[in-house]
Design a protein around this motif. Structure first.
Motif, PDB file in Angstrom:
ATOM      1  N   VAL A  94      11.983  -0.475 -10.801  1.00 45.01           N
ATOM      2  CA  VAL A  94      12.841   0.216  -9.830  1.00 45.01           C
ATOM      3  C   VAL A  94      11.995   1.016  -8.844  1.00 45.01           C
ATOM      4  O   VAL A  94      12.255   1.023  -7.635  1.00 45.01           O
ATOM      5  CB  VAL A  94      13.848   1.124 -10.560  1.00 45.01           C
ATOM      6  CG1 VAL A  94      14.590   2.021  -9.574  1.00 45.01           C
ATOM      7  CG2 VAL A  94      14.843   0.276 -11.347  1.00 45.01           C
ATOM      8  N   VAL A  95      10.979   1.704  -9.344  1.00 46.01           N
ATOM      9  CA  VAL A  95      10.098   2.456  -8.448  1.00 46.01           C
ATOM     10  C   VAL A  95       9.388   1.513  -7.484  1.00 46.01           C
ATOM     11  O   VAL A  95       9.217   1.823  -6.293  1.00 46.01           O
ATOM     12  CB  VAL A  95       9.082   3.287  -9.264  1.00 46.01           C
ATOM     13  CG1 VAL A  95       8.010   3.874  -8.353  1.00 46.01           C
ATOM     14  CG2 VAL A  95       9.790   4.405 -10.021  1.00 46.01           C
ATOM     15  N   ALA A  96       9.004   0.328  -7.962  1.00 45.86           N
ATOM     16  CA  ALA A  96       8.367  -0.656  -7.076  1.00 45.86           C
ATOM     17  C   ALA A  96       9.307  -1.074  -5.950  1.00 45.86           C
ATOM     18  O   ALA A  96       8.887  -1.218  -4.796  1.00 45.86           O
ATOM     19  CB  ALA A  96       7.927  -1.871  -7.883  1.00 45.86           C
ATOM     20  N   MET A  97      10.595  -1.262  -6.266  1.00 45.31           N
ATOM     21  CA  MET A  97      11.560  -1.622  -5.220  1.00 45.31           C
ATOM     22  C   MET A  97      11.743  -0.469  -4.225  1.00 45.31           C
ATOM     23  O   MET A  97      11.907  -0.697  -3.018  1.00 45.31           O
ATOM     24  CB  MET A  97      12.899  -2.009  -5.835  1.00 45.31           C
ATOM     25  CG  MET A  97      12.911  -3.351  -6.539  1.00 45.31           C
ATOM     26  SD  MET A  97      12.433  -4.752  -5.489  1.00 45.31           S
ATOM     27  CE  MET A  97      13.709  -4.724  -4.226  1.00 45.31           C
ATOM     28  N   ALA A 151       0.816  -1.214   0.000  1.00 49.97           N
ATOM     29  CA  ALA A 151       0.000   0.000   0.000  1.00 49.97           C
ATOM     30  C   ALA A 151       0.851   1.266   0.000  1.00 49.97           C
ATOM     31  O   ALA A 151       1.037   1.921   1.025  1.00 49.97           O
ATOM     32  CB  ALA A 151      -0.940   0.009   1.217  1.00 49.97           C
ATOM     33  N   PRO A 152       1.382   1.637  -1.164  1.00 49.80           N
ATOM     34  CA  PRO A 152       2.240   2.821  -1.240  1.00 49.80           C
ATOM     35  C   PRO A 152       1.485   4.104  -0.936  1.00 49.80           C
ATOM     36  O   PRO A 152       0.270   4.209  -1.156  1.00 49.80           O
ATOM     37  CB  PRO A 152       2.728   2.805  -2.697  1.00 49.80           C
ATOM     38  CG  PRO A 152       1.696   2.019  -3.440  1.00 49.80           C
ATOM     39  CD  PRO A 152       1.219   0.976  -2.469  1.00 49.80           C
ATOM     40  N   LEU A 166       4.665   9.395  -3.265  1.00 52.67           N
ATOM     41  CA  LEU A 166       5.253   8.878  -4.497  1.00 52.67           C
ATOM     42  C   LEU A 166       5.269   9.956  -5.574  1.00 52.67           C
ATOM     43  O   LEU A 166       6.287  10.148  -6.264  1.00 52.67           O
ATOM     44  CB  LEU A 166       4.453   7.666  -4.982  1.00 52.67           C
ATOM     45  CG  LEU A 166       4.933   6.974  -6.254  1.00 52.67           C
ATOM     46  CD1 LEU A 166       6.331   6.415  -6.067  1.00 52.67           C
ATOM     47  CD2 LEU A 166       3.970   5.848  -6.644  1.00 52.67           C
ATOM     48  N   ILE A 167       4.176  10.696  -5.714  1.00 48.62           N
ATOM     49  CA  ILE A 167       4.115  11.779  -6.701  1.00 48.62           C
ATOM     50  C   ILE A 167       5.078  12.900  -6.316  1.00 48.62           C
ATOM     51  O   ILE A 167       5.798  13.440  -7.163  1.00 48.62           O
ATOM     52  CB  ILE A 167       2.673  12.310  -6.827  1.00 48.62           C
ATOM     53  CG1 ILE A 167       1.764  11.214  -7.403  1.00 48.62           C
ATOM     54  CG2 ILE A 167       2.632  13.562  -7.698  1.00 48.62           C
ATOM     55  CD1 ILE A 167       0.291  11.568  -7.394  1.00 48.62           C
ATOM     56  N   ALA A 168       5.135  13.211  -5.029  1.00 42.65           N
ATOM     57  CA  ALA A 168       6.047  14.262  -4.567  1.00 42.65           C
ATOM     58  C   ALA A 168       7.500  13.880  -4.817  1.00 42.65           C
ATOM     59  O   ALA A 168       8.354  14.749  -5.041  1.00 42.65           O
ATOM     60  CB  ALA A 168       5.822  14.526  -3.078  1.00 42.65           C
ATOM     61  N   GLY A 169       7.788  12.583  -4.796  1.00 39.17           N
ATOM     62  CA  GLY A 169       9.153  12.119  -5.014  1.00 39.17           C
ATOM     63  C   GLY A 169       9.652  12.332  -6.427  1.00 39.17           C
ATOM     64  O   GLY A 169      10.849  12.148  -6.702  1.00 39.17           O
TER      65      GLY A 169
END
Length: 430
Positions: free
Chosen positions: A245-248, A174-175, A180-183
């Motif tokens: 990569v983003v998933a990791m 549950a990201p 995530l968008i801010a990153g």
């Protein structure tokens, strides 16, 4: 330059291009190994979502490098090693030393990385070293007996398993969508410089990026008419890598950053992550993750066993052809599959497999680690700078030379990799 019938083959119609994708997936799957999984997860565990942008930039850089490599092969009808030779004999000496030392150390590393999840999945069967030897032998026999078409199919299966497992776990944890968008906004938290550079430069390929052009040719793509197909193939592959990569990073941020859990250094850190997943979601999830871990590691092993052996076979072929005029290339025409059956290809396969098995039983000697670290740190700047050199001169047809965007991305790559190279050399245990 003459054009053979095979070189003149047109690219497939638009409706068939998506089904023809393959070499880019192979190079991306080969480049993402267990070490990259650890590095990405650790970055997420330390800095949460703030370095997502670095993963995206890294994929754009790898797209540029692989595209330039593929464009060189297709536009000139010459291999990348042929291009390197045109820059001077120094490239031959550097590459010859590098590929021998790199292959020896990487062989042991790849076998160990593939063995770790198997030893964890089947703890009461074989020792880690035995699993490593079995992985190396399976890789040897598989690549020895098969050609590129079969290699591509098994790599597509392995990266499919890896992708589904990692992305599935990322969704399950549950990201935080807002974070995530801010990153995606470039920021550098305190102490993040090394991790940022590593994410941009380290995930998705090293020497295997140079093998992309050989895989493109092995696919049957020859001549400028295939450049559009190659570009689609390359972009899809690294878009997939970017999602992976983003998933990791998500897994590291959600499972480790919030709970302040540290991973063991090296590939064994993924076993720690498997334990964390077991504690939170149960043994089934941990087992699925270890299967994904194996798919990532073994796909890298297969890819290197095949792709870098192609590079070595071309290296030997160019040396046998003699010096001549390096800028004129060579008149040698290699049919599909011929290089895979050559003695140098199979000799390097044996070199990757058998001598490194000794590293599974002994600590690697410090002198070898130093040589490997120094040579490895210099390869990516070497690739980026030489591609800039070759694709901005009359070595390449004018219509297929670099444009402003390609030059900017390759120059950025060269600068980034020089910085990483200096850092790597400084950090070596002298």
């Amino acid at each position: 330059m003459t054009t053979t019938r095979e070189e003149a083959q047109p690219q497939p119609p638009v409706r068939r291009r998506w089904r023809s994708i393959g070499p880019g997936i192979v190079v991306a799957a080969t480049g993402v190994g267990a070490g990259d999984l650890v590095a990405t997860t650790v970055a997420g565990s330390r800095f949460g979502y703030t370095l997502v942008w670095a993963a995206v930039v890294g994929c754009l850089i790898k797209i540029s490098l692989a595209e330039a490599t593929g464009r060189w092969h297709l536009a000139t009808g010459r291999t990348i090693f042929d291009g390197w030779r045109s820059l001077g004999r120094w490239t031959v000496w550097y590459f010859g030393i590098y590929i021998v030392v790199w292959g020896f150390v990487y062989g042991g590393t790849a076998m160990t990385a593939s063995a770790l999840p198997l030893a964890s999945l089947f703890p009461d069967t074989f020792a880690l070293s035995t699993w490593g030897i079995l992985c190396g032998l399976i890789g040897l026999v598989f690549v020895w007996l098969n050609r590129y078409a079969v290699i591509e199919k098994i790599m597509m299966v392995l990266i499919g398993v890896m992708f589904v497992v990692v992305v599935g776990i990322a969704v399950r944890v549950a990201p935080d969508t807002g974070a995530l968008i801010a990153g995606m906004a470039p920021t550098l938290p305190d102490g993040s410089m090394v991790y940022t550079l590593g994410l941009i430069g380290g995930v998705g390929g090293t020497i295997t990026l140079a093998a992309y052009g050989y895989w493109v040719n092995a696919k049957g793509w020859n001549g400028p008419g295939w450049i559009a197909m190659m570009r689609l193939d390359n972009r899809v592959a690294y878009l997939t890598t970017g999602i992976f990569v983003v998933a990791m990073l998500i897994i590291g941020a959600e499972l480790l950053h919030a709970t302040d859990v540290a991973l063991t250094s090296g590939d064994r850190g993924l076993l720690d992550l498997g334990n964390v997943l077991e504690d939170r979601f149960g043994a089934a999830t941990s087992t699925i993750f270890l299967i994904g871990f194996f798919a990532a590691s073994f796909s890298s092993l297969i890819g290197v066993w095949h792709g870098v052996s192609l590079l070595f076979a071309d290296f030997v072929a160019r040396q046998r052809a003699g010096d001549g005029d390096p800028e004129a290339g060579t008149t040698e025409k290699v049919t599909r599959g011929e290089r895979e059956r050559s003695l140098p290809f199979r000799a390097y396969l044996l070199w990757l497999t058998f001598p490194p098995m000794g590293l599974l039983f002994l600590d690697r000697p410090i002198q070898l680690i130093l040589a490997y670290g120094v040579l490895g740190a210099f390869f990516m700047p070497f690739l980026a700078i030489t591609l800039l050199w070759m694709l901005n001169t009359d070595r390449a047809p004018r219509e297929w030379r670099n444009g402003p965007l390609s030059n900017a991305m390759l120059a950025l790559s060269a600068l980034l990799f020089v910085v990483l190279c200096v850092h790597e050399v400084v950090e070596l245990p002298w």
